[in-house]
Structures are given as C-alpha cells and as structure tokens.
Design a protein around this motif. Sequence first.
Motif, short mmCIF file in Angstrom:
data_model
loop_
_atom_site.label_atom_id
_atom_site.label_comp_id
_atom_site.label_asym_id
_atom_site.label_seq_id
_atom_site.Cartn_x
_atom_site.Cartn_y
_atom_site.Cartn_z
N VAL A 60 0.89 -1.15 0.00
CA VAL A 60 0.00 0.00 0.00
C VAL A 60 0.93 1.21 0.00
CG1 VAL A 60 -1.46 1.30 1.61
CG2 VAL A 60 -2.00 -1.08 1.10
N TYR A 61 0.54 2.30 -0.68
CA TYR A 61 1.49 3.41 -0.81
C TYR A 61 1.17 4.61 0.08
CZ TYR A 61 3.14 0.49 -4.47
OH TYR A 61 3.63 -0.60 -5.14
N GLN A 62 2.22 5.09 0.72
CA GLN A 62 2.15 6.33 1.51
C GLN A 62 3.37 7.13 1.07
OE1 GLN A 62 3.32 6.10 5.66
NE2 GLN A 62 1.79 7.59 6.29
N ASN A 63 3.13 8.14 0.24
CA ASN A 63 4.28 8.79 -0.38
C ASN A 63 4.99 9.81 0.50
OD1 ASN A 63 4.24 7.22 -2.66
ND2 ASN A 63 2.58 8.44 -3.53
N LYS A 64 4.28 10.29 1.53
CA LYS A 64 4.94 11.19 2.50
C LYS A 64 4.83 10.53 3.86
CE LYS A 64 3.66 15.41 0.16
NZ LYS A 64 2.46 16.21 0.09
N PRO A 65 5.87 10.65 4.71
CA PRO A 65 5.76 10.05 6.04
C PRO A 65 4.84 10.89 6.93
CG PRO A 65 7.89 11.13 5.75
CD PRO A 65 7.14 11.32 4.48
N GLU A 66 3.53 10.63 6.82
CA GLU A 66 2.56 11.47 7.53
C GLU A 66 2.06 10.83 8.82
OE1 GLU A 66 1.09 14.69 5.34
OE2 GLU A 66 0.24 13.28 3.90
N GLY A 67 2.76 9.80 9.28
CA GLY A 67 2.40 9.24 10.58
C GLY A 67 1.78 7.86 10.51
N THR A 68 1.79 7.21 11.67
CA THR A 68 1.29 5.83 11.78
C THR A 68 -0.21 5.75 11.54
OG1 THR A 68 1.30 6.32 14.13
CG2 THR A 68 3.02 4.84 13.33
N GLY A 69 -0.94 6.80 11.96
CA GLY A 69 -2.39 6.81 11.77
C GLY A 69 -2.72 6.87 10.29
N ASP A 70 -1.99 7.72 9.58
CA ASP A 70 -2.19 7.86 8.14
C ASP A 70 -1.85 6.54 7.43
OD1 ASP A 70 -2.58 9.55 5.71
OD2 ASP A 70 -0.48 9.02 5.39
N ALA A 71 -0.79 5.86 7.90
CA ALA A 71 -0.40 4.57 7.31
C ALA A 71 -1.54 3.55 7.46
CB ALA A 71 0.88 4.05 7.97
N VAL A 72 -2.15 3.50 8.64
CA VAL A 72 -3.26 2.56 8.87
C VAL A 72 -4.45 2.92 7.99
CG1 VAL A 72 -4.96 1.78 10.59
CG2 VAL A 72 -2.53 1.91 11.21
N LEU A 73 -4.74 4.21 7.90
CA LEU A 73 -5.87 4.66 7.07
C LEU A 73 -5.69 4.22 5.61
CD1 LEU A 73 -8.46 6.30 7.31
CD2 LEU A 73 -7.14 8.38 6.93
N LYS A 74 -4.45 4.25 5.13
CA LYS A 74 -4.18 3.87 3.74
C LYS A 74 -4.48 2.38 3.49
CE LYS A 74 -2.06 7.65 1.82
NZ LYS A 74 -1.97 8.66 2.78
N CYS A 75 -4.57 1.59 4.56
CA CYS A 75 -4.79 0.13 4.40
C CYS A 75 -6.26 -0.25 4.46
CB CYS A 75 -4.07 -0.62 5.52
SG CYS A 75 -2.31 -0.35 5.54
N LYS A 76 -7.13 0.73 4.60
CA LYS A 76 -8.53 0.43 4.95
C LYS A 76 -9.21 -0.61 4.07
CE LYS A 76 -10.65 4.51 2.84
NZ LYS A 76 -9.48 5.31 2.37
N LYS A 77 -8.97 -0.54 2.77
CA LYS A 77 -9.72 -1.46 1.90
C LYS A 77 -9.23 -2.92 2.01
CE LYS A 77 -7.32 -0.78 -2.42
NZ LYS A 77 -7.20 -0.12 -3.64
N TYR A 78 -8.08 -3.13 2.62
CA TYR A 78 -7.58 -4.51 2.73
C TYR A 78 -7.94 -5.18 4.06
CZ TYR A 78 -4.85 -3.60 -1.42
OH TYR A 78 -4.46 -3.30 -2.69
N LEU A 79 -8.42 -4.39 5.03
CA LEU A 79 -8.66 -4.98 6.36
C LEU A 79 -9.92 -5.83 6.35
CD1 LEU A 79 -7.63 -1.89 8.52
CD2 LEU A 79 -6.32 -3.99 8.13
N LYS A 80 -9.74 -7.11 6.74
CA LYS A 80 -10.86 -8.05 6.64
C LYS A 80 -11.50 -8.34 7.99
CE LYS A 80 -9.04 -10.38 2.61
NZ LYS A 80 -7.70 -11.00 2.65
N GLU A 81 -10.65 -8.60 8.99
CA GLU A 81 -11.19 -9.06 10.28
C GLU A 81 -11.51 -7.86 11.19
OE1 GLU A 81 -11.16 -12.49 10.59
OE2 GLU A 81 -10.09 -12.69 8.69
N LYS A 82 -12.15 -8.16 12.32
CA LYS A 82 -12.54 -7.11 13.28
C LYS A 82 -11.31 -6.45 13.93
CE LYS A 82 -16.10 -6.82 16.72
NZ LYS A 82 -16.78 -7.57 17.76
N TYR A 83 -10.24 -7.22 14.09
CA TYR A 83 -9.00 -6.69 14.68
C TYR A 83 -7.81 -7.03 13.79
CZ TYR A 83 -11.43 -6.07 19.16
OH TYR A 83 -12.29 -5.68 20.15
N PHE A 84 -6.78 -6.20 13.85
CA PHE A 84 -5.55 -6.48 13.10
C PHE A 84 -4.37 -6.07 13.96
CE2 PHE A 84 -6.96 -2.20 12.16
CZ PHE A 84 -5.80 -1.44 12.26
#
Length: 272
Positions: free
Chosen positions: A102-126
């Motif tokens: 998944v791509y995050q072109n600027k280091p905008e933080g861990t929260g932003d990194a998680v947000l970028k993964c949203k469409k791949y998250l399948k289970e209730k917890y990761f």
Amino acid sequence: MIKQAIIPLAGLGTRLLPLTSVIPKELLPINGKPNLEYILEECIDAGIKQFIFVVPKNRPSIKKYFFNDKFYKKIIKKKKNDKKLKQVFQRIKKYQKMIKFVYQNKPEGTGDAVLKCKKYLKEKYFLMLLADDLIIKKNCSKEMIALHKKKRSAIIATKKVNIKTVSRWGILGFTDKTKNSFLINKVIEKPSRSEAPSNFAIIGRYILPKKIISVLRNQKRGKGGEIHITDAIRTLIQKREKFFGNIFKGKYIDCGTLDGYIDSNLKISKKN
Ligand code: G1P
C-alpha cells in the motif's frame, strides 16, 4: 482471529543517516538478516497470514528485496548445485505470497499509514508493528494475541521506561494492573514529564479494532504535524473502547537509533 499485520515502512530513518540515505532502515542487516525479517518471523510464528507493507512509491528497494524472481532464477540457473541459494530463494518466496503493498508517499504518521490500508482490512481486529522496535527472546505478538483472546479487546505492547525519557514515547495511564497487563485509561503521545500519567511506554506492537478507521478519517494532525495512531486510540478510549496494555516479557531493542542498531547486532549474535 488476528490474521493481518500492517507494517508502516515509509519513515525517513533520519536517526540512522548516512546508512539510510541508500538503505531503508528496515533492510539494515542484523547478524545477516534484515531487521524486517525478524519482524516477519515473529508474526508468522504468532499465526499472521498476511502482511500489508506501507511504503513510499519512490523507494523500490523493499519491493525488490522480496520480489526479484528474475534475479534469483538467473543465478540459480548458473549455479545449479548451490543448495543454499535455492533455500534463500524459497525463504523469500514464502514471504512473497503473504505481502501486499500500500502506498504512503509522504511520512505522515502511523495513523495515516493505517488509514491507507482500509480497503484490505478483513477481520474485526488487526496487528500493527513498527519495524524498528525489535523484541527478542519471547514472541511479543504471540503474547498479545493470547491476551486479546482472553480480553476480546484491543491490546498495546508496553514496557516501563526511564522517567527521564517519557517525552520520546507514547505514554499510558492505567487501572487494574496485574503482573503482565493493565486496563488503559489514558494515552498521550510524547508528553512532557509533568504531563505523563506513568512511565509505561508504548512499544511498537498494537492489536487494533477495524473501527479505528472511522476515527482516523476525521482526525486532525497531532505532534509534528503527523496523524498519530496514539491520538486515534485516545479518541476510542474516550468512547469507552477497551484497550489493555501487555507488559511483554521479551527484550526490547530500539533499532531506530544508531546505538540501538549496534546493540541489536551484539544482542542477536549472542542469542544465536
Ligand atoms: C512511535 C509511536 C510512539 C511509540 C514509539 C515506540 O514513535 O508514535 O507512541 O512509543 O513509536 O517506538 P516514533 O518512534 O515513531 O517517534
């Protein structure tokens, strides 16, 4: 079941310059293997089936490390009897099947990194792991998954740190402490000594609920202008979501600094 792990890999690694001007910090070798492979091994041993690597598009080396079949096939063809070479290729192939980018072109933080993964998250917890936080001797992800099963809640890895260093970490406030865990009631990213609710720090392992995505969508930038996962966790705690601190048993090594990186080489070679 926790089957997916997000690994943010878009950091600049400024504390490890000049090494990181050519090699991402997660690929720096520790006793013959990159830091990142130790993290992957820990996850696989804990039952993780899929990794989501969050990387910048203009830093192809991580992709190349895991997806370079052409290169391997060419040398294997040349050195047909080299068993070791085949084993290395097999090791890399095993990871290959488990990795999504998944791509995050600027280091905008861990929260932003998680947000970028949203469409791949399948289970209730990761699971989310910060690759420069190595924990050796005892599998921390495994401990956290066991606590998650018991509490059916979100979990954060934690360790007592020197009170003088609280402003370097995310710091937790808590109740109901036992030897190995506590219920978190407060979390502050890099507080001053007077703001810090304790000296238990977040160390880079989190079991997070998928619902954190909706919090992250509306979250403002925090310290240093980044979107921190810590701030989203605080919002969820205020909304009465339960988070437990897992006081892990393993040995923590901070590989994001030069001293820590040198130390990791010494400690890991001793272990083997
Ligand atoms: C990050 C987190 C922080 C945590 C730390 C652990 O900070 O934001 O809450 O305590 O990792 O290593 P960073 O190391 O990116 O400054």
